[in-house]
Design a protein around this motif. Structure first.
Motif, PDB file in Angstrom:
ATOM      1  N   ARG A   1      56.579  15.836 -38.984  1.00  0.00           N
ATOM      2  CA  ARG A   1      57.596  15.507 -37.931  1.00  0.00           C
ATOM      3  C   ARG A   1      57.245  16.511 -36.724  1.00  0.00           C
ATOM      4  O   ARG A   1      56.958  17.817 -36.973  1.00  0.00           O
ATOM      5  N   ARG A   2      56.984  16.139 -35.633  1.00  0.00           N
ATOM      6  CA  ARG A   2      56.687  16.695 -34.367  1.00  0.00           C
ATOM      7  C   ARG A   2      57.672  17.813 -34.203  1.00  0.00           C
ATOM      8  O   ARG A   2      59.004  17.401 -34.012  1.00  0.00           O
ATOM      9  N   PRO A   3      57.533  18.830 -33.826  1.00  0.00           N
ATOM     10  CA  PRO A   3      58.385  20.092 -33.548  1.00  0.00           C
ATOM     11  C   PRO A   3      58.857  19.781 -31.939  1.00  0.00           C
ATOM     12  O   PRO A   3      57.974  19.600 -31.183  1.00  0.00           O
ATOM     13  N   LYS A   4      60.019  19.921 -31.715  1.00  0.00           N
ATOM     14  CA  LYS A   4      60.571  19.549 -30.268  1.00  0.00           C
ATOM     15  C   LYS A   4      61.357  20.571 -29.689  1.00  0.00           C
ATOM     16  O   LYS A   4      61.883  20.447 -28.810  1.00  0.00           O
ATOM     17  N   GLY A   5      61.750  21.654 -30.463  1.00  0.00           N
ATOM     18  CA  GLY A   5      62.473  22.846 -30.224  1.00  0.00           C
ATOM     19  C   GLY A   5      62.040  23.399 -28.697  1.00  0.00           C
ATOM     20  O   GLY A   5      60.625  23.568 -28.719  1.00  0.00           O
ATOM     21  N   ILE A   6      62.851  23.836 -27.914  1.00  0.00           N
ATOM     22  CA  ILE A   6      62.566  24.315 -26.603  1.00  0.00           C
ATOM     23  C   ILE A   6      61.788  25.724 -26.924  1.00  0.00           C
ATOM     24  O   ILE A   6      60.748  26.056 -26.282  1.00  0.00           O
ATOM     25  N   GLN A   7      62.181  26.295 -28.194  1.00  0.00           N
ATOM     26  CA  GLN A   7      61.693  27.782 -28.263  1.00  0.00           C
ATOM     27  C   GLN A   7      60.710  27.582 -29.421  1.00  0.00           C
ATOM     28  O   GLN A   7      60.350  28.650 -30.107  1.00  0.00           O
ATOM     29  N   SER A   8      60.392  26.329 -30.042  1.00  0.00           N
ATOM     30  CA  SER A   8      59.556  26.373 -31.106  1.00  0.00           C
ATOM     31  C   SER A   8      58.006  27.137 -31.255  1.00  0.00           C
ATOM     32  O   SER A   8      57.446  26.737 -30.246  1.00  0.00           O
ATOM     33  N   LYS A   9      57.716  27.875 -32.154  1.00  0.00           N
ATOM     34  CA  LYS A   9      56.647  28.470 -32.151  1.00  0.00           C
ATOM     35  C   LYS A   9      55.532  27.633 -32.615  1.00  0.00           C
ATOM     36  O   LYS A   9      54.349  27.851 -31.931  1.00  0.00           O
ATOM     37  N   GLN A  10      55.878  26.706 -33.470  1.00  0.00           N
ATOM     38  CA  GLN A  10      54.806  25.746 -33.755  1.00  0.00           C
ATOM     39  C   GLN A  10      54.369  24.780 -32.729  1.00  0.00           C
ATOM     40  O   GLN A  10      53.095  24.625 -32.444  1.00  0.00           O
ATOM     41  N   ARG A  11      55.502  24.307 -31.908  1.00  0.00           N
ATOM     42  CA  ARG A  11      55.231  23.522 -30.813  1.00  0.00           C
ATOM     43  C   ARG A  11      54.255  24.168 -29.763  1.00  0.00           C
ATOM     44  O   ARG A  11      53.350  23.705 -29.106  1.00  0.00           O
ATOM     45  N   LYS A  12      54.518  25.507 -29.740  1.00  0.00           N
ATOM     46  CA  LYS A  12      53.849  26.291 -28.550  1.00  0.00           C
ATOM     47  C   LYS A  12      52.292  26.606 -29.080  1.00  0.00           C
ATOM     48  O   LYS A  12      51.761  27.410 -28.306  1.00  0.00           O
ATOM     49  N   GLU A  13      52.221  26.387 -30.327  1.00  0.00           N
ATOM     50  CA  GLU A  13      50.988  26.793 -31.084  1.00  0.00           C
ATOM     51  C   GLU A  13      50.751  28.390 -31.073  1.00  0.00           C
ATOM     52  O   GLU A  13      49.559  28.733 -30.750  1.00  0.00           O
ATOM     53  N   ILE A  14      51.641  29.023 -31.385  1.00  0.00           N
ATOM     54  CA  ILE A  14      51.427  30.553 -31.712  1.00  0.00           C
ATOM     55  C   ILE A  14      50.635  30.761 -32.677  1.00  0.00           C
ATOM     56  O   ILE A  14      50.609  29.948 -33.762  1.00  0.00           O
ATOM     57  N   LYS A  15      49.873  31.584 -32.739  1.00  0.00           N
ATOM     58  CA  LYS A  15      48.890  32.117 -33.742  1.00  0.00           C
ATOM     59  C   LYS A  15      49.429  32.384 -35.115  1.00  0.00           C
ATOM     60  O   LYS A  15      50.660  32.928 -34.952  1.00  0.00           O
ATOM     61  N   GLY A  16      49.258  31.807 -36.303  1.00  0.00           N
ATOM     62  CA  GLY A  16      49.536  31.926 -37.572  1.00  0.00           C
ATOM     63  C   GLY A  16      50.698  30.919 -37.587  1.00  0.00           C
ATOM     64  O   GLY A  16      51.243  30.887 -39.079  1.00  0.00           O
ATOM     65  N   LYS A  17      50.971  29.993 -36.841  1.00  0.00           N
ATOM     66  CA  LYS A  17      51.971  28.918 -37.262  1.00  0.00           C
ATOM     67  C   LYS A  17      51.020  27.739 -37.734  1.00  0.00           C
ATOM     68  O   LYS A  17      49.734  27.513 -37.269  1.00  0.00           O
ATOM     69  N   PRO A  18      51.703  26.770 -38.315  1.00  0.00           N
ATOM     70  CA  PRO A  18      50.801  25.515 -38.557  1.00  0.00           C
ATOM     71  C   PRO A  18      50.235  24.848 -37.586  1.00  0.00           C
ATOM     72  O   PRO A  18      50.789  24.656 -36.576  1.00  0.00           O
ATOM     73  N   PRO A  19      48.980  23.969 -37.694  1.00  0.00           N
ATOM     74  CA  PRO A  19      48.447  23.710 -36.764  1.00  0.00           C
ATOM     75  C   PRO A  19      49.028  22.193 -36.270  1.00  0.00           C
ATOM     76  O   PRO A  19      49.734  21.766 -36.951  1.00  0.00           O
ATOM     77  N   LEU A  20      48.999  21.696 -34.920  1.00  0.00           N
ATOM     78  CA  LEU A  20      49.617  20.354 -34.896  1.00  0.00           C
ATOM     79  C   LEU A  20      48.416  19.331 -34.714  1.00  0.00           C
ATOM     80  O   LEU A  20      47.185  19.599 -34.522  1.00  0.00           O
ATOM     81  N   PRO A  21      48.583  18.263 -35.161  1.00  0.00           N
ATOM     82  CA  PRO A  21      47.642  17.072 -35.215  1.00  0.00           C
ATOM     83  C   PRO A  21      47.339  16.739 -33.699  1.00  0.00           C
ATOM     84  O   PRO A  21      47.894  16.698 -32.785  1.00  0.00           O
ATOM     85  N   LYS A  22      46.017  16.573 -33.333  1.00  0.00           N
ATOM     86  CA  LYS A  22      45.603  16.372 -32.003  1.00  0.00           C
ATOM     87  C   LYS A  22      44.499  15.099 -31.954  1.00  0.00           C
ATOM     88  O   LYS A  22      44.020  14.754 -33.058  1.00  0.00           O
TER      89      LYS A  22
END
Length: 112
Positions: free
Chosen positions: A21-42
């Protein structure tokens, strides 16, 4: 092997399943692609074109609704019987596929 993308927090919480499921939170670390978090599909993460659409068994899938459709299948393709096909026609398709040595990806299990 294709990369499996994790749902946010699925590794931390038992109630959150691992279905993407796509992360949609305004402070979401995964959505912001912070190092160490799971990757997003591109967009650029596709397989090579010749590898797409291949069943894990190595065959290309061909949807079959009757016995005449089996005539169009070659040696590197396998048949998948359509969901709307009834039992009588399904048995006929399976019988003809056995004769022609064609693999069926969703065979009916016989109880005999």
């Amino acid at each position: 092997m294709a990369k499996k993308f994790r749902r946010q927090e699925s590794q931390k919480r038992k109630r959150v399943k691992n279905k993407w499921r796509r992360p949609k939170g305004i402070q979401s670390k995964q959505r912001k692609e912070i190092k160490g978090k799971p990757p997003l599909p591109k967009v650029g993460r596709k397989k090579p074109e010749e590898e797409r659409g291949i069943h894990p068994s190595g065959y290309r899938e061909v949807l079959v609704h009757n016995t005449a459709d089996l005539e169009k299948i070659n040696e590197n393709e396998a048949a998948r019987i359509g969901g709307s096909v009834g039992n009588r026609k399904r048995e006929a398709i399976q019988q003809k596929a056995r004769e022609k040595d064609i693999k069926i990806l969703n065979p009916t299990e016989t109880g005999d």
